[in-house]
Design a protein around this motif. Structure first.
Motif, PDB file in Angstrom:
ATOM      1  N   ASP A   1       0.811  -1.000   0.042  1.00  0.00           N
ATOM      2  CA  ASP A   1      -0.005  -0.003   0.125  1.00  0.00           C
ATOM      3  C   ASP A   1       0.825   1.158   0.253  1.00  0.00           C
ATOM      4  O   ASP A   1       0.656   2.161  -0.599  1.00  0.00           O
ATOM      5  CB  ASP A   1      -0.951   0.124   1.384  1.00  0.00           C
ATOM      6  CG  ASP A   1      -1.924  -1.206   1.365  1.00  0.00           C
ATOM      7  OD1 ASP A   1      -1.175  -2.319   1.183  1.00  0.00           O
ATOM      8  OD2 ASP A   1      -3.032  -1.092   1.355  1.00  0.00           O
TER       9      ASP A   1
ATOM     10  N   THR B   1       2.643   1.753  -3.457  1.00  0.00           N
ATOM     11  CA  THR B   1       1.804   2.133  -4.566  1.00  0.00           C
ATOM     12  C   THR B   1       1.444   3.652  -4.382  1.00  0.00           C
ATOM     13  O   THR B   1       1.199   4.262  -5.351  1.00  0.00           O
ATOM     14  CB  THR B   1       0.448   1.339  -4.742  1.00  0.00           C
ATOM     15  OG1 THR B   1      -0.184   1.148  -3.369  1.00  0.00           O
ATOM     16  CG2 THR B   1       0.922   0.033  -5.416  1.00  0.00           C
TER      17      THR B   1
ATOM     18  N   LYS C   1       3.232   5.807  -2.888  1.00  0.00           N
ATOM     19  CA  LYS C   1       4.393   6.499  -3.385  1.00  0.00           C
ATOM     20  C   LYS C   1       4.411   6.892  -4.723  1.00  0.00           C
ATOM     21  O   LYS C   1       4.700   7.989  -5.338  1.00  0.00           O
ATOM     22  CB  LYS C   1       5.674   5.899  -2.561  1.00  0.00           C
ATOM     23  CG  LYS C   1       6.898   6.622  -3.022  1.00  0.00           C
ATOM     24  CD  LYS C   1       8.054   5.812  -2.264  1.00  0.00           C
ATOM     25  CE  LYS C   1       9.215   6.212  -3.067  1.00  0.00           C
ATOM     26  NZ  LYS C   1      10.366   5.403  -2.477  1.00  0.00           N
ATOM     27  N   TYR C   2       4.568   5.604  -5.465  1.00  0.00           N
ATOM     28  CA  TYR C   2       4.708   5.865  -6.789  1.00  0.00           C
ATOM     29  C   TYR C   2       3.331   6.447  -7.539  1.00  0.00           C
ATOM     30  O   TYR C   2       3.751   7.000  -8.604  1.00  0.00           O
ATOM     31  CB  TYR C   2       5.191   4.476  -7.458  1.00  0.00           C
ATOM     32  CG  TYR C   2       6.448   4.343  -7.107  1.00  0.00           C
ATOM     33  CD1 TYR C   2       7.501   4.704  -7.592  1.00  0.00           C
ATOM     34  CD2 TYR C   2       6.895   2.932  -6.291  1.00  0.00           C
ATOM     35  CE1 TYR C   2       9.004   4.830  -7.271  1.00  0.00           C
ATOM     36  CE2 TYR C   2       8.361   2.958  -6.024  1.00  0.00           C
ATOM     37  CZ  TYR C   2       9.164   3.536  -6.601  1.00  0.00           C
ATOM     38  OH  TYR C   2      10.430   3.433  -6.119  1.00  0.00           O
ATOM     39  N   SER C   3       2.294   6.383  -7.125  1.00  0.00           N
ATOM     40  CA  SER C   3       1.159   6.881  -7.924  1.00  0.00           C
ATOM     41  C   SER C   3       1.354   8.598  -7.819  1.00  0.00           C
ATOM     42  O   SER C   3       1.025   9.157  -8.769  1.00  0.00           O
ATOM     43  CB  SER C   3      -0.276   6.645  -7.043  1.00  0.00           C
ATOM     44  OG  SER C   3      -0.216   7.514  -5.696  1.00  0.00           O
ATOM     45  N   ARG C   4       2.261   9.037  -7.082  1.00  0.00           N
ATOM     46  CA  ARG C   4       2.686  10.641  -7.051  1.00  0.00           C
ATOM     47  C   ARG C   4       3.939  10.832  -8.081  1.00  0.00           C
ATOM     48  O   ARG C   4       3.919  11.916  -8.620  1.00  0.00           O
ATOM     49  CB  ARG C   4       3.042  10.858  -5.617  1.00  0.00           C
ATOM     50  CG  ARG C   4       2.035  10.715  -4.820  1.00  0.00           C
ATOM     51  CD  ARG C   4       0.819  11.841  -4.948  1.00  0.00           C
ATOM     52  NE  ARG C   4       0.130  11.880  -4.072  1.00  0.00           N
ATOM     53  CZ  ARG C   4      -1.043  12.922  -4.034  1.00  0.00           C
ATOM     54  NH1 ARG C   4      -1.242  13.856  -4.775  1.00  0.00           N
ATOM     55  NH2 ARG C   4      -1.924  12.665  -3.026  1.00  0.00           N
ATOM     56  N   ILE C   5       4.783   9.845  -8.227  1.00  0.00           N
ATOM     57  CA  ILE C   5       5.843  10.113  -8.945  1.00  0.00           C
ATOM     58  C   ILE C   5       6.044   9.348 -10.273  1.00  0.00           C
ATOM     59  O   ILE C   5       6.542   9.710 -11.045  1.00  0.00           O
ATOM     60  CB  ILE C   5       7.230  10.066  -8.075  1.00  0.00           C
ATOM     61  CG1 ILE C   5       7.177   8.887  -7.398  1.00  0.00           C
ATOM     62  CG2 ILE C   5       7.256  11.386  -7.173  1.00  0.00           C
ATOM     63  CD1 ILE C   5       8.707   8.613  -6.887  1.00  0.00           C
ATOM     64  N   LYS C   6       5.660   8.083 -10.129  1.00  0.00           N
ATOM     65  CA  LYS C   6       5.800   7.505 -11.275  1.00  0.00           C
ATOM     66  C   LYS C   6       4.602   6.319 -11.460  1.00  0.00           C
ATOM     67  O   LYS C   6       4.671   5.142 -11.106  1.00  0.00           O
ATOM     68  CB  LYS C   6       7.161   6.542 -11.267  1.00  0.00           C
ATOM     69  CG  LYS C   6       7.490   6.025 -12.532  1.00  0.00           C
ATOM     70  CD  LYS C   6       8.935   5.903 -12.624  1.00  0.00           C
ATOM     71  CE  LYS C   6       9.362   5.497 -14.273  1.00  0.00           C
ATOM     72  NZ  LYS C   6      10.873   5.240 -14.299  1.00  0.00           N
ATOM     73  N   PRO C   7       3.498   6.742 -12.081  1.00  0.00           N
ATOM     74  CA  PRO C   7       2.315   5.941 -12.035  1.00  0.00           C
ATOM     75  C   PRO C   7       2.362   4.474 -12.482  1.00  0.00           C
ATOM     76  O   PRO C   7       1.757   3.740 -12.042  1.00  0.00           O
ATOM     77  CB  PRO C   7       1.304   6.939 -12.790  1.00  0.00           C
ATOM     78  CG  PRO C   7       1.929   8.305 -12.919  1.00  0.00           C
ATOM     79  CD  PRO C   7       3.377   8.009 -12.664  1.00  0.00           C
ATOM     80  N   ALA C   8       2.854   4.248 -13.473  1.00  0.00           N
ATOM     81  CA  ALA C   8       3.399   3.087 -14.295  1.00  0.00           C
ATOM     82  C   ALA C   8       3.652   2.016 -13.107  1.00  0.00           C
ATOM     83  O   ALA C   8       3.349   1.137 -13.036  1.00  0.00           O
ATOM     84  CB  ALA C   8       4.496   3.205 -15.383  1.00  0.00           C
TER      85      ALA C   8
ATOM     86  N   SER D   1       3.234   2.318  -9.952  1.00  0.00           N
ATOM     87  CA  SER D   1       2.514   2.292  -8.849  1.00  0.00           C
ATOM     88  C   SER D   1       1.431   1.076  -9.392  1.00  0.00           C
ATOM     89  O   SER D   1       0.983   0.038  -8.615  1.00  0.00           O
ATOM     90  CB  SER D   1       1.573   3.464  -8.878  1.00  0.00           C
ATOM     91  OG  SER D   1       0.495   3.343  -8.146  1.00  0.00           O
ATOM     92  N   LEU D   2       1.138   1.009 -10.757  1.00  0.00           N
ATOM     93  CA  LEU D   2       0.211   0.164 -11.288  1.00  0.00           C
ATOM     94  C   LEU D   2       0.855  -1.135 -11.199  1.00  0.00           C
ATOM     95  O   LEU D   2       0.175  -2.225 -10.768  1.00  0.00           O
ATOM     96  CB  LEU D   2      -0.024   0.419 -12.741  1.00  0.00           C
ATOM     97  CG  LEU D   2      -1.066  -0.315 -13.463  1.00  0.00           C
ATOM     98  CD1 LEU D   2      -2.533  -0.129 -13.193  1.00  0.00           C
ATOM     99  CD2 LEU D   2      -0.986   0.025 -15.125  1.00  0.00           C
TER     100      LEU D   2
ATOM    101  N   ASP E   1       0.785  -2.745  -7.795  1.00  0.00           N
ATOM    102  CA  ASP E   1      -0.414  -3.231  -7.392  1.00  0.00           C
ATOM    103  C   ASP E   1      -0.680  -4.510  -8.101  1.00  0.00           C
ATOM    104  O   ASP E   1      -0.803  -5.335  -7.521  1.00  0.00           O
ATOM    105  CB  ASP E   1      -1.471  -2.297  -7.678  1.00  0.00           C
ATOM    106  CG  ASP E   1      -2.862  -2.626  -7.360  1.00  0.00           C
ATOM    107  OD1 ASP E   1      -3.108  -2.728  -6.162  1.00  0.00           O
ATOM    108  OD2 ASP E   1      -3.391  -3.006  -8.308  1.00  0.00           O
TER     109      ASP E   1
END
Lengths: 223, 800
Positions: free
Chosen positions: A106, A109, A111-118, A120-121, A124
C-alpha cells in the motif's frame, strides 16, 4: 475476540514471491508480452516489492451445514448464497482463512502514484499476484492431508455477499492476528489481503476457473 | 503509594490473560467478553481475585474492545468493569491498582484506512472519560499494531484525564509493529508525548520477547512493560494451546527482568499460575530502571533519527521561498508537485524533510495539514514542521505520525510562550534560533546568551534540553565577511557550554554570491568540523553531498568507507543529453524511428528523462507550439490509439504519459501565457468509502496529458465536497471512480447532489465494478470502461 480456534501462520523469509505471469495478466496483457522497457520496469518493481512484503495468515476449522436450499452455515450464521452453496455442497467441514502480505505494498503504490504512475500500477499487480501465491502456499499446507477438498472461495464471488467480510474479520480476529482492518465499505487494509473459505470432504472438482462463478460479464480478465 | 511511585520503586506486576479464563468459564462463541462485566459479574470478579491472589499489583479491566463502534451502552459496561475490579480488590485487601484497558479500535486510520485521526481520538476519549470518572488508577493502551492509532489513544488519554498512561505495542520477531515502527521510533514518539511507561505485549511468547527487550530498554528512559503470551499458539485437537507452561514462562520472565523490564505480567494464554510463578521468581531480583538517555531524537512511523552521531541532513526543498514553481503549486493546490519534492529528496539522501508551505495568500494551517498528511503517506522520513503560524504548527504536530522536529522557536518571549506548550503537549524536538528581543547578536557570546535563555526557559516548561537544537544562524558573508567566523564560534561554545546539539540553514552563508554552492559546501565542511549536527540544506546539491559523504568517511563515521564507496562509485562524468546508445527500430504504423523523430520516439517508448531533455533542446530552435503539435501530441495519439487497439498496454500508456508530461514541462517554460490554454477543467475523485485510487490516478495522468486541468480531490471524498468544489469552480465535467459495489451508493449520492446544485455538470463514471447498466441506474451521463475512454469523452464533451 474470536469464536473460533484461530491459528496463525507467519511467512518465512523468501517464502512469498511475486508471480510475474499473473501480474502481467492483471495489467491487461491477454496474450501479449510486455516490451523490453516494461519488462525492465516490472523487474525493478519486483525487487522493491519483495523487500517490503511480509506474509501472515490465520485460519480456523469449522463445520459446514446446508440447512436449506441456497443456504450455507459456516458456523458463524446462515449465509444465503447460491454460488457458495453450489461450491461447497457435499462438504462436511471447511477452513476459514485470511492472509495478507502487509502494508508495504500500500505504501509503495501510494508513493509511486505520485511520481511514477506506471510503477504504482505494476506494484499493485505484482502485489495481487504475491498475495494469491501466499494464499496458495497456505491453502496447500492446510489441505495436504485432506483427501478431498475444493478451492478457496471468497465473499464477493458470485452472490456470496461482501457483507460477510465482517464475519470473516470477526471469526478470524484479523485485526489482531494479521493487522488487517475493514473499512465501513468492507474494503480491507492492507489492500493485498484475502479472506476465503476452503471446503473439505467432497469430491474434488475443478473449481479453478473462478470466471465461471463470477457474474461480471464485462470484466476485462474474463476468460 | 501511587502507581507512579510504585513503578519507580520495585518490579510491578500486571495480571495475565482474560480471554482464556472467560472461555473456560463458558464464554460462548461470538459472545462479546465485555458484556460479561454486567451479565457475569461474579465470574469477572473471581478472575480478578485469582490474579490478585497470584501476586499481581495491577488489575486490567475487562474492557479491551469497549468502544462505541461496538457498544451502545458503553458507560454501563465500563462502569461495571471498573466496579468488578474494585470489588475484587476490596474483598482481597491491600493496595492494588486498576488499569483501564484499551485495545485497538480494529480500524486502520487514514490515509491507509478510512478512520479519521480525530474520530479515533474521540472514540478513545469516550471510554477514558467514563473510566476516569469511575476512579481507575491508570490508563493502559495495549496490543497496538500501529503507531498512528497509538498516538490517537495517547492524545485522547492526555486530553481526557490526568491519569498515568502506560502503552504496550505488538512487535513481531523482527521487532517491528505491523505498520512498520521499530522500538526506537515508538519510544521517541511515546516519551515525547509524555507517557509514563512503555513496552510490548501479545503475539509473541517470552522466549521471543527476551531478544526485543534490550532494544526497547536501550531507547527509553522510562519503565519498560513486558506482557508476553504463554508462548506461541498451536492447535491440539482443534483447540488453541500455547506452547509453554507456567514454569517455562516464569523462567523466561527472570531473563526479561534481568534485561531491564520492570513492569511485567502476561497476555493471551497466561493464567494466575503463570503470574504466581513469575512473581515468585522475579520479586527478589535487583530492580533497575532504564538509564536516562540524553539522545536527541525525532521519529517517523517507521524509524527514529538520532541527532549527534553522524551529520543529519534536513532537506530544504519543500519551501516556497524564492521558488516560483513551488508558489504556483501551492496556489493551485498541486500536492503532487510538493510530494515529489519530498520523495526525490529522500532518494537523494535526506534524513529529515523540512515542510514549509507559508504563503500570504493561502490558508496555511489547512495546507500544512494536507501536506503533512499526504507526505507521511509517501515518505517514511521524519518531518520538520517549519512555520511561524502557531495554528499551523499545532495542527501539523497533532496529526504527525511520530515525534516531529519543529522549526522554530526563538529567544523572544512571545515565540517561546507560543511554541513551548505545543512541544510539551505533542512531544517534539525544536530548532531554537538565536534571535533575541533586539535581533541577532553580532557576537558568538551574544548568541550563546540567547541560546542559554531558550534552554532554561524550555526547562521551565518541562522540556528537556535534549529536545532543543540550537541554530546560531548563518548570515551571508557577502554583507559581513566575519559572519561565518561568528557562526562557527557560536556552534562550538553553545555545544560546549549548554550540551545541546546544533543546526544551521547552511545555504544562507553564500547569499548574494555567484556559484553559491562553492561557498556553501565549504562552509558546510568547516561547520561540520566545528561540531554542527544538522544542516538544513539542498540534498540535490552535488557539492553538498560530496562534502557530506567525504566528511563521514574522513571522520570514521563510515565503516570501511562503505557508504562513500557506494556513493562515489556511482558518480560518473555527466552523460551527454544526447540520444540513446542503441537505435531501436520502430515497429508498427505511426511508430517513429528514433533518429527521425527522437522526441516522438522517446515519448512512445516512455523514456521520461530523455523526453524532457530532447524537448528542452528542441524548443531552443523551434516554436514551442510546433513541438507540442508536431511531436508530443502525435506521440500521445499513437500510444492512445495503440492502447485502444490493444497493441499498447496500460503500463506503457502510463510511461508514455509520464514522458509526455516531462516534455510538456520543458516546453511550457517557453510558452507565452496566452499559449498555455486549457482544454477544460475536470474534477476527479474516488467516492466516499473507497480508499483505492489507482484507477482515478491513471485517468488523472492521461487527462492532464491531453491538456485538461484536473482538480484531483483524492480518495474517500464525501459527496458534499465534490459538489461544493464543482459549484465553486463552475465545473462542467466531473469524473467519479469506485472500486466496489459497496461504494457505488456513494457515487449515486454524489450524482444526486450535483444534479440538485445550480450548475450544469456532466458526470463520467468508471471503476472495477461499474458497467453501462450500473452507470445508467445511478444516473451518470457517461460510463468509461477505461482511462482512454474518459479522455475521448472529455475531448468530445469540451469540443462542443
Amino acid at each position: 475476540m474470536s469464536d473460533f480456534t484461530v491459528e496463525l501462520r507467519i511467512a518465512q523469509k523468501g517464502e512469498i514471491k511475486t508471480v510475474r505471469q499473473e501480474a502481467v495478466r492483471y495489467l491487461g496483457y491477454k496474450n501479449a508480452n510486455p516490451d523490453d522497457i516494461t519488462e525492465k520496469l516490472i523487474s525493478e518493481c519486483e525487487k522493491e516489492l519483495l523487500q517490503v512484503i511480509s506474509g501472515r495468515a490465520c485460519y480456523a476449522h469449522t463445520n459446514v451445514k446446508f440447512p436449506s436450499e441456497n443456504v450455507v452455515d459456516l458456523g458463524f450464521g446462515e449465509i444465503l448464497s447460491k454460488s457458495l452453496h453450489k461450491h461447497l455442497y457435499g462438504c462436511h467441514s471447511a477452513i476459514l482463512m485470511a492472509a495478507t502480505i502487509g502494508i508495504g505494498t500500500d505504501r509503495l503504490t501510494a508513493k509511486y502514484s505520485r511520481i511514477k504512475p506506471a510503477k504504482s500500477l505494476i506494484i499493485d499487480a505484482l502485489g495481487s499476484s504475491a498475495v494469491e501465491y501466499w494464499c496458495d502456499v497456505v491453502e496447500q499446507e492446510l489441505t495436504k492431508n485432506e483427501k478431498l477438498h475444493c478451492s478457496r472461495f471468497s465473499a464477493g464471488y458470485g452472490d456470496f455477499s461482501l457483507e460477510h467480510q465482517k464475519d470473516f474479520a470477526r471469526c478470524l480476529d484479523i485485526s489482531r492476528k494479521l493487522g488487517v482492518t475493514l473499512s465501513d465499505t468492507l474494503l480491507m487494509t492492507p489492500a493485498k489481503s484475502v479472506t476465503a473459505v476452503i471446503g473439505l470432504g467432497k469430491n474434488t472438482r475443478t473449481c479453478g476457473n473462478k470466471c465461471q462463478i463470477c457474474t461480471n460479464q464485462n470484466c476485462i480478465y474474463r476468460d | 503509594m501511587t502507581i507512579l511511585e510504585k513503578i519507580k520503586s520495585s518490579v510491578t506486576y500486571f495480571d495475565g490473560g482474560m480471554g482464556t479464563m472467560l472461555q473456560e468459564r463458558g464464554l460462548a462463541p461470538g459472545e462479546l467478553p465485555e458484556l460479561w462485566n454486567i451479565s457475569h459479574k461474579d465470574d469477572i470478579i473471581a478472575i480478578h481475585r485469582a490474579y490478585l491472589e497470584s501476586g499481581c499489583d495491577i488489575l486490567t479491566t475487562n474492557t479491551f474492545g469497549a468502544n462505541s463502534l461496538k457498544f451502545e451502552n458503553l458507560s454501563e459496561i465500563i462502569t461495571a468493569a471498573v466496579e468488578n475490579a474494585k470489588e475484587a480488590i476490596n474483598t482481597f485487601g491491600g493496595k492494588k491498582f486498576i488499569a483501564y484497558d484499551i485495545g485497538s479500535l480494529g480500524k486502520m486510520l487514514k490515509p491507509l484506512g478510512d478512520l479519521d485521526f480525530e474520530k479515533a481520538v474521540s472514540l478513545f476519549s469516550e471510554g477514558i472519560k467514563i473510566a476516569a470518572g469511575c476512579g481507575v488508577d491508570l490508563i493502559l493502551i495495549e496490543t497496538m499494531n500501529d503507531s498512528y492509532e497509538t498516538k490517537a489513544a495517547v492524545l485522547a488519554a492526555k486530553e481526557s484525564c490526568s491519569l498515568p498512561i502506560f502503552v504496550t505495542c505488538v512487535y513481531d520477531e523482527n521487532a517491528k509493529l505491523m505498520t512498520g515502527a521499530d522500538p526506537a521510533a515508538m519510544a521517541a514518539m511515546l516519551e515525547g508525548l509524555g507517557v509514563d511507561a512503555l513496552g510490548m505485549n501479545c503475539s509473541l511468547g517470552p522466549a521471543q520477547m527476551v531478544n526485543i527487550v534490550p532494544k526497547i530498554v536501550s531507547e527509553t528512559s522510562i519503565p519498560v512493560i513486558v506482557n508476553p503470551n504463554a508462548g506461541l499458539p498451536k492447535s491440539v485437537n482443534g483447540k488453541t494451546v500455547y506452547d509453554i507452561d507456567a514454569e517455562q514462562f516464569s523462567n523466561y520472565m527472570v531473563e526479561i527482568v534481568k534485561q531491564g523490564a520492570t513492569i511485567i505480567g502476561g497476555c493471551c494464554g497466561t493464567t494466575p499460575e503463570f503470574i504466581r510463578k513469575t512473581v515468585e521468581k522475579t520479586c527478589g531480583l535487583p530492580f533497575k530502571l532504564p538509564k536516562k538517555k540524553n539522545h536527541t531524537v525525532v521519529s517517523s512511523y517507521t524509524h527514529a533519527v538520532k541527532v549527534g552521531k553522524v551529520p543529519v541532513l534536513i532537506g530544504e526543498r519543500i519551501n516556497p521561498t524564492g521558488k516560483s514553481k513551488f508558489k504556483q503549486a501551492l496556489r493551485e493546490n498541486n500536492l503532487d508537485y510538493i510530494l515529489n519534492e519530498g520523495i526525490t529528496q529522500q532518494e537523494a539522501g535526506a534524513d529529515i524533510l523540512d515542510v514549509n508551505v507559508g504563503l500570504p495568500e493561502i490558508d496555511e494551517p489547512a495546507m500544512m495539514t494536507s501536506v503533512v498528511t499526504e507526505l507521511q503517506a509517501v515518505s517514511d522520513l521524519p518531518l520538520q514542521i517549519d512555520t511561524v503560524d502557531p495554528i499551523a504548527m499545532e495542527k501539523a504536530m497533532r496529526i504527525y505520525n511520530g515525534k516531529p522536529l519543529v522549526n522554530s522557536v526563538n529567544g523572544k518571549p512571545e515565540s517561546m510562550s507560543a511554541v513551548f506548550p505545543l512541544v510539551k503537549k505533542y512531544g517534539g524536538a525544536v530548532i531554537a534560533l538565536t534571535i533575541g528581543k533586539s535581533g541577532i547578536p553580532e557576537t558568538a557570546e551574544g548568541r550563546y546568551e540567547i541560546a542559554k535563555n531558550i534552554v532554561e526557559e524550555a526547562e521551565k516548561w518541562g522540556i528537556d534540553r535534549r529536545n532543543i537544537i540550537v541554530d546560531p544562524l548563518a548570515m551571508t558573508i557577502s554583507s559581513d565577511t566575519n559572519s561565518a567566523n561568528v557562526t562557527l564560534e557560536s556552534i562550538k561554545i553553545i555545544e560546549e557550554r549548554l550540551g545541546v546539539h546544533t543546526s544551521l540553514g547552511v545555504s544562507n552563508i553564500s547569499f548574494g554570491l555567484p556559484n553559491r554552492d562553492f561557498v556553501t559546501s565549504t562552509f558546510f565542511a568547516v561547520a561540520l568540523q566545528s561540531g554542527l549536527d544538522c544542516a538544513i540544506m539542498n540534498p540535490f546539491s552535488f557539492e553538498m553531498m560530496k562534502i557530506y559523504h567525504s566528511f563521514k568517511a574522513l571522520k570514521g563515521m563510515d565503516e570501511n568507507c562503505a557508504e562513500y564507496i557506494e556513493y562515489a562509485s556511482a558518480i560518473t562524468p555527466q552523460s551527454s543529453t544526447g540520444i540513446s546508445q542503441t537505435a531501436v527500430s520502430a515497429k508498427g504504423s505511426g511508430m517513429s524511428a528514433e533518429n527521425e523523430d527522437p522526441l516522438k520516439y522517446a515519448i512512445i517508448k516512455g523514456l521520461k528523462e530523455k523526453s524532457g531533455m530532447i524537448a528542452a533542446e528542441l524548443v531552443k530552435q523551434n516554436d514551442p507550439l510546433d513541438v507540442i503539435n508536431n511531436q508530443i501530441i502525435p506521440a500521445l495519439n499513437t500510444v492512445g490509439k495503440g492502447f485502444e487497439e490493444k497493441t499498447v498496454f496500460l503500463p506503457q500508456l502510463l510511461m508514455s504519459a509520464d514522458a509526455a508530461k516531462e516534455a510538456f514541462e520543458s516546453v511550457k517554460a517557453a510558452l507565452s501565457q496566452t499559449e498555455r490554454t486549457s482544454k477544460g477543467k475536470v474534477i476527479l475523485a474516488t467516492v466516499k468509502g473507497d480508499i483505492h485510487d489507482i484507477g482515478k490516478n491513471i485517468v488523472k495522468v492521461l487527462l492532464s496529458n491531453y491538456g485538461f486541468d484536473v482538480i484531483d480531490l483524492g480518495k474517500d471524498v464525501p459527496p458534499e465536497v465534490i459538489r461544493d468544489c464543482a459549484v465553486e469552480n463552475k465545473i462542467r465535467l466531473v469524473g467519479l471512480s469506485a472500486l466496489m459495489t459497496t461504494t457505488v451508493p456513494a457515487m449515486e449520492e454524489t450524482i444526486r447532489l450535483l444534479r440538485e446544485s445550480d450548475i450544469e455538470t456532466k458526470v463520467v463514471v468508471g471503476g472495477a465494478v461499474l458497467t453501462q447498466e450500473y452507470a445508467d441506474m445511478i444516473g451518470a451521463d457517461y460510463y468509461a470502461k477505461d482511462a482512454m475512454e474518459t479522455v475521448r469523452f472529455a475531448e468530445s464533451f469540451f469540443a462542443v
